[in-house]
Each structure stands twice: as structure tokens, then as C-alpha cells.
Design a protein around this motif. Structure first.
Motif, PDB file in Angstrom:
ATOM      1  N   TRP A  21      93.891  16.978  -0.991  1.00 14.14           N
ATOM      2  CA  TRP A  21      93.849  15.681  -1.668  1.00 14.14           C
ATOM      3  C   TRP A  21      93.110  15.726  -2.995  1.00 14.14           C
ATOM      4  N   PHE A  22      93.701  15.035  -3.970  1.00 11.38           N
ATOM      5  CA  PHE A  22      93.140  14.975  -5.320  1.00 11.38           C
ATOM      6  C   PHE A  22      92.865  13.528  -5.686  1.00 11.38           C
ATOM      7  N   ILE A  23      92.107  13.331  -6.754  1.00 13.47           N
ATOM      8  CA  ILE A  23      91.735  11.968  -7.138  1.00 13.47           C
ATOM      9  C   ILE A  23      91.832  11.806  -8.649  1.00 13.47           C
ATOM     10  N   GLY A  39      94.295  17.819   7.651  1.00 10.32           N
ATOM     11  CA  GLY A  39      95.584  18.182   8.245  1.00 10.32           C
ATOM     12  C   GLY A  39      96.703  17.296   7.757  1.00 10.32           C
ATOM     13  N   LYS A  40      97.536  16.859   8.687  1.00  9.08           N
ATOM     14  CA  LYS A  40      98.700  16.078   8.293  1.00  9.08           C
ATOM     15  C   LYS A  40      98.423  14.582   8.379  1.00  9.08           C
ATOM     16  N   SER A  71      98.307  13.427  -2.402  1.00 12.47           N
ATOM     17  CA  SER A  71      98.735  14.768  -2.028  1.00 12.47           C
ATOM     18  C   SER A  71     100.237  14.798  -2.269  1.00 12.47           C
ATOM     19  N   SER A  72     100.886  15.833  -1.836  1.00 12.05           N
ATOM     20  CA  SER A  72     102.326  15.885  -2.077  1.00 12.05           C
ATOM     21  C   SER A  72     103.093  14.992  -1.108  1.00 12.05           C
ATOM     22  N   ASP A  73     102.413  14.479  -0.062  1.00  7.28           N
ATOM     23  CA  ASP A  73     103.165  13.625   0.853  1.00  7.28           C
ATOM     24  C   ASP A  73     102.596  12.230   1.029  1.00  7.28           C
ATOM     25  N   LYS A 103     103.599   6.380   1.750  1.00  6.36           N
ATOM     26  CA  LYS A 103     103.774   7.562   2.618  1.00  6.36           C
ATOM     27  C   LYS A 103     105.153   8.143   2.363  1.00  6.36           C
ATOM     28  N   GLN A 104     105.241   8.924   1.325  1.00  6.00           N
ATOM     29  CA  GLN A 104     106.517   9.556   0.967  1.00  6.00           C
ATOM     30  C   GLN A 104     106.180  10.862   0.278  1.00  6.00           C
ATOM     31  N   ASN A 105     107.195  11.719   0.130  1.00  4.41           N
ATOM     32  CA  ASN A 105     106.990  12.883  -0.735  1.00  4.41           C
ATOM     33  C   ASN A 105     106.781  12.384  -2.163  1.00  4.41           C
TER      34      ASN A 105
END
Lengths: 245, 286
Positions: B44-46, B86-87, B134-136, B194-196
């Protein structure tokens, strides 16, 4: 590095922007057309200059200058209220580029207080329209230009209280401007300098209406090009006014 | 020119740029916008952008402090947070709680900062848009105006927030406004997407007219509305552009300088904007 890579690095996006309607900037000009505006002023070296003629010429050049700016011409809506022995709505709110400027004529005395209340009501009604059509708008401006003193019996104190209250409540900005003969003490009692974009009472040096309207047009081009109408340098290029803006 | 080695690539390329607005330049006022980017953990990034209130004397300090402090606060707050391991992805309610808690800490820290400087805390008035991604997933929270957009896995740009705007131009709410905390449910925005996610942008309102469809007239009506629709041509071109610059070996700093220069005078319409302009853009490194 390839030519395409060079081009990409040197040429970021310069293309079209989305088509958005412009937010409106409502301005009410409250103009003295009392009898004295029909005679040359003692302040001027040119005794042929008639103030009302200068005001009419100034209004035209104001409209031309603002209309020449792409953004301002699509934002500034002008309303003109004149006052002499009575008050008259000369031009209701309209985009300045669509206005055929009325020609003002002098008539009678100085119903300044009535005209100001009309202006306050007109800008409030305009804001209601903006609200009902979900349009964001710049805080309105009321610009008063006068060469005299209100008719006897007009409640200047009451008007001063009303303007003070409204400006404090951020309902509009107020610019009082006096020309030769104006009672600057009265205008100062109406002014609310330092509140929002309201200015102190300003006395025009001589009868330089052309420069006055040039100052107004450049100020409103700046204001309507800004995001919130505030924090703009509104100092005139030359010392137009005897009171420093 | 050295290219960036794949082994050392971050998953995201994130850069920001700012330019002082034309009206502020004329008045010799410094840029009141600020931005900052950081990392929460491996995944995770900010990123944060902030717009100082034009009429507040020290709002440039406010926006600079808010962006820096928000990164520090949220890094600390979310350290070890199992919802970001995690996920796992927080729910909207969980994120809202985290966001309001974190932003309230930023607000309190701004008050301490003001006390240290012997100034009134309200003079620091500024907006804030904060995104953790994140990417997702994309978690966003904001106080005030500005805009945000994300590019989904389907290559579609969608709006990520709804700005808070009053009736008048420029009217909004700030971190330091009392009303923000009395009416937090109305004035603090939060959302979980909540998506790619392939790319995103956060921007202050000085750029919104040029990057979003945000003021349209309804058909057969005198009414207007805000579609809040990202202008994909702008975002697609510019995210591709920053990726090209990175691939050509430019450092983040160099790209940011180039981006700031572009905001200053690289686009004819944006160059004429009176207000300060700031954008943070991020794209997944492929």
C-alpha cells in the motif's frame, strides 16, 4: 532515443479541455443620473465635458473591454440601475457580451438610497435564480457612482447599517465611488473596506470617467478570471482616485 | 541515459507537480498548494494533496504541514493494521473510521503547530485529499474540494470523490473549519474502490475545469449539474507521458520538475488559470 520518444518528452498534452459552462459573476452598477450630471464639472479643464456623456461612453467601452476577454465575457452578468428623481432598471442581468448598452439621460434629483435598495434586491433575486438552477456564482458586486448627496429625507444611516450587515454576512461586495460634487463623508459611511472584496469610498480625480471605466473593466476581467474573486490586486495603474485603493 | 532497472522498480510510478496561479503571481503570493507521496507497507502507498485557502494568511504553511503530517499520521495509524495485510481490504465503514481518526489527528497537530508559531490555527486553513492505494483497491478521504480519478482495469477513468462546494465560487470547507468536525458526516468524504487500479490522479480545484466535465446544462432545461466526469484524454495522455519519461531514465524529481513546468505554461488554457494548480498522478509500472 527515438524521434517519437523525443516528441513525447517535449510535448505534453496541449489538446482540448472539457466543455464546461462558466460560473457567473453578477455586477450591479448603480449610476447617478441626477440633473447635475448634465452639466460640465468645475473640476475639468475641458468645459465641454458633460459627465452623463462620459458615463455613457464609459459604459460602452466597459462592455467592449470585458467582452474582449474570452473568460470574462462568458462570466460577467451586468445589471444597471439609474437614479435621479426616481430609480429605473435600465438593464437587467445579462451576459455583458449580449448587452446593447442603454443610453442614460439625466433626470431630477438623487434617490440614491432607493436605488441602492433596488440593487440589493436585484442581486438577491439573481442569486435565487442561480440557486434554483444549481449554478455556482461569484459573490455579487454592487458599484455605486454618484456626484451628489441623497435627497432629503432618505435614510442614509439605515442604508449604511443594511450594507454593513449584508457585507458582514458575505452577501455582496460594495464599491462606492464619488465624482465631483459627491459627499465623500456620506459615501465613507456606506463603505465596508477590508470585508471580502469591498473597497473604501473612492473619489475620482477630476472627471476622468474614461479611466474609471477602464479600471472597472480590467478589475472585473481579473475577478472573473480568478477562482474565488478574492486576493486579486485591484490597485489602479495610475492614481485614479484621491483615496488610495 | 541510464534506464531504470526492473529489479528496483516500485510497483507504482507516482509523481506530483504544482504551479502558482496567474492571479497569485501578479500579487506576489506564493503557491498555497502542496502535495506529498509515501508508502505504507510493501503493498500500500499513500498520496496527499492540499489547497491552502486563498484568504487565510498562513494557508501555504497549512497545506505544507497537512500533506507532510498526513503521511506520518496514517503511516503510524496503519502500521501493522491487519486490514492492510495480505489480500484484505477494509470495508467502507472500516475505512471511514480510519480516515476520520487519522484526519482528526492531522487537525489536532495543525493546532499544535499553530500554537508553536504563535498564530491562529484558522489561518492555516486548507483542504486535503488523501489516497491509500494498491493495485486492487483505492481508499480515499477528503475534506473540501478538488477532484480525484482512478483508471480501472477496464481502462475506464471514473471519479473517486465528490468535492464539497458551497454556493459561491471557491466556497468550501477546510481541515480547520469548526463545521468540518461538527458535521463530519456531511463534510468528510470517504470511499473504498475495490477494483483493479491501473492509474489515478488527485488534483486541487485550480485544475478541475481543464480535467473534468464539471458544469453542464441539462437538456431542455435551465438547470445545471456537475457530471464529475474525468476527461480521459487529459489523464491518458499525461499518465502515458510520465511513464515515457520514467522509461527514458528520468528521475522522479526530474519528472516532477517537468510536470510543474507544464502546469505553469505548457498548456494554453491551464497557463491562464488564476488559481494555484497541483496534480499527483500515479500509474502502475508495467
Amino acid at each position: 532515443m527515438t524521434t517519437q520518444q523525443n516528441t513525447m518528452q517535449a510535448n505534453p498534452y496541449k489538446g482540448e479541455t472539457p466543455q464546461n459552462y462558466e460560473q457567473k459573476c453578477p455586477v450591479v452598477m448603480v449610476l447617478d443620473v441626477s440633473g447635475s450630471m448634465g452639466f460640465p464639472s468645475g473640476d475639468s479643464d475641458d468645459t465641454t465635458l458633460i459627465p452623463i456623456d462620459e458615463v455613457n461612453a464609459g459604459l460602452k467601452s466597459f462592455a467592449q473591454d470585458v467582452s474582449a476577454d474570452d473568460i470574462a465575457s462568458n462570466r460577467l452578468e451586468l445589471c444597471i440601475i439609474s437614479f435621479g428623481c426616481d430609480t429605473r432598471l435600465e438593464q437587467d442581468f445579462e451576459l455583458i457580451k449580449n448587452i446593447e448598452m442603454p443610453v442614460l439621460e439625466t433626470r431630477g434629483t438623487t434617490a440614491l438610497v432607493d436605488a441602492m435598495y433596488n440593487a440589493i434586491e436585484r442581486q438577491e433575486q439573481r442569486k435565487q435564480y442561480y440557486r434554483s438552477s444549481a449554478q455556482h456564482y461569484y459573490r455579487p458586486y454592487i458599484i455605486l457612482i454618484t456626484d451628489g448627496y441623497p435627497n432629503e429625507g432618505q435614510d442614509v444611516k439605515g442604508l449604511a447599517q443594511r450594507i454593513g450587515h449584508d457585507v458582514e454576512q458575505k452577501k455582496y461586495n460594495f464599491w462606492p465611488i464619488g465624482v465631483t460634487g459627491a459627499d465623500m463623508e456620506m459615501l465613507s459611511s456606506l463603505a465596508c473596506p477590508g470585508k471580502g472584496a469591498s473597497l473604501p469610498a473612492m473619489k475620482l480625480t477630476g472627471t476622468n470617467f474614461a479611466k474609471l471605466f477602464e479600471y472597472l473593466s480590467s478589475s472585473f476581467v481579473k475577478i472573473s478570471n480568478s477562482r474565488d474573486g478574492e486576493n486579486i490586486d485591484l490597485a489602479p495603474d495610475q492614481n485614479l482616485f484621491q483615496v488610495k485603493v | 541515459m541510464a534506464k531504470h532497472k526492473k529489479a528496483h522498480k516500485n510497483p507504482w510510478l507516482v509523481v506530483g507537480g504544482s504551479a502558482t496561479g496567474k492571479a497569485h503571481l501578479a500579487k506576489n503570493t506564493s503557491c498555497q498548494d502542496a502535495f506529498r507521496n509515501g508508502r505504507i507497507n510493501r503493498k500500500w502507498f499513500i498520496s496527499v494533496v492540499s489547497d491552502g485557502a486563498g484568504s487565510y494568511e498562513h494557508s501555504h504553511w497549512g497545506s505544507a504541514f497537512a500533506t507532510k503530517n498526513a503521511i506520518a499520521v496514517f503511516k503510524e495509524l496503519l502500521k501493522g493494521e491487519r486490514l492492510l495485510q495480505g489480500k484484505s481490504i477494509p470495508t467502507a465503514a472500516q475505512w471511514r473510521d480510519m480516515a476520520i481518526t487519522g484526519l482528526s489527528f492531522v487537525y489536532e497537530n495543525m493546532r499544535f503547530f499553530a500554537a508553536e508559531k504563535d498564530i491562529h490555527y484558522k489561518s492555516l486553513g486548507c483542504t486535503i485529499i488523501l489516497a491509500i492505494y494498491s493495485s486492487d483497491a483505492f481508499l480515499i478521504a477528503h475534506i473540501g474540494d478538488g477532484r480525484a480519478a482512478v483508471k480501472t482495469g477496464e481502462d475506464k477513468w471514473i471519479p473517486a470523490m465528490v468535492p464539497f462546494k458551497g454556493e459561491e465560487m471557491g466556497e468550501t470547507t477546510f481541515i480547520t473549519s469548526n463545521a468540518t468536525w461538527y458535521e463530519a458526516s456531511n463534510r468528510i468524504g470517504s470511499r473504498v474502490i475495490k477494483q483493479n487500479i491501473k492509474a489515478f490522479a488527485l488534483l486541487t480545484d485550480g485544475l478541475e475545469s481543464y480535467t473534468f466535465v464539471c458544469n453542464k446544462k441539462k437538456n431542455d432545461s435551465d438547470s445545471f449539474y456537475d457530471p464529475n466526469q474525468p476527461f480521459s484524454a487529459f489523464f491518458d495522455h499525461n499518465t502515458a507521458w510520465i511513464q515515457q519519461l520514467y522509461s527514458a531514465g528520468k528521475t522522479t524529481r526530474q519528472i516532477e520538475d517537468t510536470l510543474s513546468s507544464y502546469l505553469h505554461d505548457g498548456h494554453p488554457a491551464i497557463a491562464g488559470e488564476g488559481d494555484d494548480k497541483t496534480i499527483v498522478m500515479g500509474a502502475l509500472n508495467t
